[in-house]
Design a protein around this motif. Structure first.
Motif, short mmCIF file in Angstrom:
data_model
loop_
_atom_site.label_atom_id
_atom_site.label_comp_id
_atom_site.label_asym_id
_atom_site.label_seq_id
_atom_site.Cartn_x
_atom_site.Cartn_y
_atom_site.Cartn_z
N LEU A 140 0.85 -1.19 0.00
CA LEU A 140 0.00 0.00 0.00
C LEU A 140 0.89 1.25 0.00
CD1 LEU A 140 -2.75 1.40 0.21
CD2 LEU A 140 -2.65 1.06 2.69
N LEU B 98 -2.37 0.46 -4.59
CA LEU B 98 -1.92 -0.89 -4.26
C LEU B 98 -0.96 -1.33 -5.36
CD1 LEU B 98 -2.13 -3.36 -2.38
CD2 LEU B 98 -3.89 -4.24 -3.91
N THR C 107 -9.36 -7.31 -9.36
CA THR C 107 -8.91 -6.99 -8.00
C THR C 107 -9.92 -6.04 -7.35
OG1 THR C 107 -6.60 -7.26 -8.63
CG2 THR C 107 -7.05 -5.96 -6.66
N ARG C 108 -10.26 -6.31 -6.08
CA ARG C 108 -11.22 -5.49 -5.35
C ARG C 108 -10.51 -4.75 -4.21
NH1 ARG C 108 -15.34 -5.28 -8.88
NH2 ARG C 108 -16.27 -7.31 -9.30
N LEU C 109 -10.81 -3.47 -4.07
CA LEU C 109 -10.24 -2.66 -3.00
C LEU C 109 -11.37 -2.09 -2.15
CD1 LEU C 109 -7.55 -0.64 -5.02
CD2 LEU C 109 -7.32 -2.89 -3.95
N TRP D 200 -11.87 0.30 1.12
CA TRP D 200 -11.11 1.24 1.94
C TRP D 200 -11.83 1.51 3.26
CZ3 TRP D 200 -6.38 2.36 0.17
CH2 TRP D 200 -6.13 2.19 -1.20
N ILE E 174 -10.97 2.97 -9.00
CA ILE E 174 -9.62 2.58 -9.42
C ILE E 174 -9.34 3.17 -10.81
CG2 ILE E 174 -8.12 0.65 -10.00
CD1 ILE E 174 -9.70 -1.05 -8.03
N LEU F 135 -6.94 -0.77 4.25
CA LEU F 135 -7.42 -1.33 2.99
C LEU F 135 -7.57 -2.84 3.13
CD1 LEU F 135 -7.93 -1.42 -0.14
CD2 LEU F 135 -5.44 -1.55 -0.40
N ALA G 103 -7.94 -5.82 0.50
CA ALA G 103 -7.80 -6.09 -0.94
C ALA G 103 -7.96 -7.57 -1.20
CB ALA G 103 -6.44 -5.61 -1.45
N TRP H 257 -7.61 -10.34 -4.52
CA TRP H 257 -7.19 -10.51 -5.91
C TRP H 257 -7.08 -12.00 -6.24
CZ3 TRP H 257 -4.04 -8.57 -2.04
CH2 TRP H 257 -2.94 -9.35 -1.66
#
Length: 731
Positions: A24, A42, A64-66, A68, A79, A125, A127, A129
């Motif tokens: 990060l 990321l 990929t999911r973020l 926050w 993103i 975060l 994350a 993936w």
């Protein structure tokens, strides 16, 4: 201030696995101040030959999911996806990234934001993936940054600037006097098999060059089409056009389509790139089958086949034929339930009913009717309760009652008392008031009815052949029709006992009443105690060793109490008083804490286990994401939906699924073995069972890429599993 100096207390801003290094990062050239914007990112560094996915992953994979967790007054944007590359995999193609990747997100700081006066500013975060090579591994990481001050943060400025250059720039739709300046349109061919993309206003330096077009809109184009062969392009002055084939498994009919256009080949596109949203002209034909969200088009056909297969197996619930088939299936399934291992503990209760001395044919028939009524009403009560809880939003299925530790403990207590009674330790008449004690002798049919209730309580967690499909259909029927299905199951289960009670030859086949009756009664105590051992094991799976030990202490104290109550004189009151005091102490202070469900173990990290490494008898925890990841890698998956409280499940687990021939065939076919443990309530497993048309365990499903899941029977055999595996394509 350097980025290292800005991190306090060893914040976990880096996650390492065998496939990637994820970190990060923060970029705040103007500092963290009200009204400003800064960036978080990321950064993922892939090991050679591994890749993660773009926002449209293509034929398989997941983006990929973020997620926050930011302080109040801060808002994270979307993103900024860098320009991807096409990654062909056999007859499929994906869009993703290799090497080093930085996913950046703008963060807007509100006008009323104030940097903390005490302590650092915490940014977090979560994350997720999917990283793939030939195999795919779902991974996740929790990251945090603690910023000591609001001063500018620029140690990673070069990385953020490079990523921003790789992010496509939006291209507006602009016309002047009916002439296109920038923008374009997408046109569907008359047969719906081709898309014609026309783009105006691209850089003059691109003219005459080969361009790449990446669809941001998923589930529409044929992703594996080869550039220059399956899809073509040309320049007409300043206008670039392309003919792109539509996927045979198209799952959407969009009115607009988003594209990313860049110079160069699809495997190595060059920045800068442009993102354009074009209106779609023409009429879409009906798609073959709408796929659920985030399911790749390559899997949509298999899902459609599964839906068609389910529809073929069970007609619409609103038709008379559909209800009739459901009732017949429930009737046969209830009858076969008597042959399942989970019913063995109650066989002793049934036999005792026929072994009573001095019983007439009329009494036998009355007992049979009472037993049947107890079974049918219990089935309807459990079914109605399940339907009511599901209607209230609970994710439940058949056998839900044994997912509750107090229910398991209560059944263990009941069977302990039955065992002690059969063994002659005590008589119920000694414990009950005289009015209740004489009720048993005057109304033996009550005992038979309660035996039916007890039989259902123990037998209902498992399903028999034909019963699974009927249960799956019942939960989708109107309430009165569903209750009719549950009643049919009860009738099916009670039929053998009911027929025997009305068949005079059965009573004549038993030995004449005599001394053997006492021996037989005592022998029947041992199946009861065996059931207690099983229930203790189930409770241990749910609550841990403390719960099982506490229940064992409680059962021992109960045995002490009922034994003491069978004594006479002053000794009876002294010992029973001590036992009762101990029982009250256990029941009020220790047992409630011990019966709490133990925290669920977190799923094992994906990083230490490589899906490509198969070993005989190696089972992995189930998850829907893991199944989809293996299928995306082209590998079949066998899922054992099981529970500790399902005896049939445990029987199959120790027999067929532990057979050396079956395990060898699994390994030879490179089948990934997964176990979905439903011992505790798990909404994800409940939803997966519902999707398969089932509402209870055991369920055995064999998944293969591009095919509908194959369901095996509840009582597995080696031959059945081997036959199903032979139908898989050669690895």
């Amino acid at each position: 201030m350097s980025g290292t100096a800005a991190l306090l207390g060893g914040a976990s801003h880096v996650v390492n696995t065998e496939q990637v290094r994820a970190e990060l990062l923060v970029h705040a050239p103007e500092g963290i101040r009200a009204g400003q914007t800064f960036w978080l990112g990321l950064q993922i560094e892939h090991q050679p030959h591994w890749h993660t996915y773009w926002q449209n992953p293509g034929d398989s994979g997941l983006p990929t999911r973020l997620q926050w967790q930011l302080p109040a007054g801060m808002q994270a944007g979307d993103i900024a996806w860098p320009l991807p590359k096409k990654i062909p995999i056999g007859t499929l193609a994906n869009y993703g990234y290799e090497g080093r990747l930085l996913l950046t997100v703008p963060v807007t700081v509100g006008a009323d934001f104030r940097f903390p006066s005490t302590g650092p500013l915490a940014l977090a975060l979560q994350a997720d993936w999917l990283v793939c090579r030939q195999e795919c591994i779902p991974q996740e990481g929790r990251f945090s940054l603690n910023l000591a001050s609001a001063a500018p943060q620029t140690p990673h400025a070069a990385s953020f600037e490079s990523s921003q250059k790789l992010s496509p720039k939006p291209m507006a739709q602009l016309q002047q006097g009916g002439t296109w300046i920038t923008g374009g349109q997408t046109t569907v061919s008359g047969d719906g098999q081709q898309l014609s993309l026309r783009v105006h206003g691209l850089p003059a330096s691109w003219r005459g060059q080969t361009l790449s077009a990446f669809p941001v809109t998923p589930s529409v184009v044929h992703n594996a089409a080869v550039q220059g062969q399956d899809w073509t392009q040309k320049w007409e002055g300043a206008v670039w056009s392309a003919q792109i084939p539509v996927s045979e498994e198209r799952a959407d009919s969009p009115r607009t389509m988003r594209w990313v256009v860049a110079a160069g080949s699809e495997s190595a596109p060059k920045a800068p790139a442009f993102e354009i949203e074009t209106p779609v002209q023409g009429t879409w034909p009906a798609p073959p089958q709408a796929a659920p969200a985030e399911i790749s088009p390559a899997l949509a056909k298999a899902l459609a086949d599964n839906a068609n297969a389910s529809a073929a197996q069970k007609p619409a619930a609103t038709t008379t034929l559909g209800l009739t088939l459901a009732v017949l299936g429930a009737l046969v399934g209830g009858f076969l339930l008597n042959l399942m291992p989970c019913v063995f503990p109650v066989l002793a209760i049934k036999v005792m009913g026929f072994a009573q001395a001095d019983t007439s044919q009329a009494q036998h028939r009355a007992a049979g009717m009472a037993y049947t009524a107890g079974v049918v009403l219990s089935f309807m009560l459990l079914g109605g309760l399940m339907l009511a809880l599901r209607a209230a939003g609970e994710q439940l299925g058949w056998g839900f009652q044994l997912q509750s530790p107090p229910v398991v403990a209560g059944l263990a207590l009941l069977f302990t008392l039955l065992g002690l009674n059969l063994a002659g330790v005590f008589e119920f008449g000694q414990m009950l008031p005289s009015s209740l004690a004489t009720l048993q002798s005057r109304h033996p049919t009550v005992n038979a009815g309660l035996s039916g209730v007890l039989a259902v309580a123990v037998a209902s967690p498992c399903t028999a052949p034909f019963m699974g499909a009927s249960l799956g259909l019942a939960i989708a029927l109107p309430v009165w029709q569903a209750l009719l299905v549950f009643a049919a199951m009860g009738v099916g289960m009670a039929v053998p006992y009911l027929a025997a009670s009305w068949w005079p030859g059965m009573a004549r086949a038993l030995p004449r009443p005599g001394a053997w009756m006492a021996t037989f009664r005592q022998a029947m105590a041992f199946p009861m105690f065996a059931t207690v051992i099983w229930l203790l094991w189930v409770l241990g799976q749910q609550t841990g060793i403390d719960g099982a030990s506490s229940l064992l202490a409680l059962l021992l104290t109960v045995a002490w109490l009922v034994w003491a109550l069978g004594l006479s004189g002053r000794t009876r009151w002294v010992l029973s008083g001590l036992a009762l005091a101990a029982l009250l102490w256990l029941g009020s202070s220790w047992l409630p804490l011990a019966l709490r469900e133990a925290p669920a173990e977190p799923p094992a990290s994906a990083s230490p286990t490589t899906p490509g490494t198969l070993s005989v008898g190696s089972w992995r925890p189930w998850s829907e994401a893991a199944v989809q990841a293996q299928l995306a890698a082209g590998r079949p998956v066998f899922v054992d939906f099981t529970a500790a409280w399902c005896v049939t499940c445990q029987f199959n687990k120790k027999s067929t699924l532990a057979d050396a021939r079956v395990l060898a065939d699994f390994a030879a076919r490179q089948v990934v073995l997964m176990r979905a443990d439903w011992t505790r309530r798990d909404p994800a497993i409940t939803q997966a069972l519902t999707a398969l048309g089932r509402s209870g365990v055991p369920v055995y499903a064999l998944y293969a890429p591009g095919r509908a899941p194959v369901l095996l029977s509840e009582l597995l055999s080696v031959a059945e599993v081997q036959t199903a595996l032979k139908a898989l394509p050669a690895p």
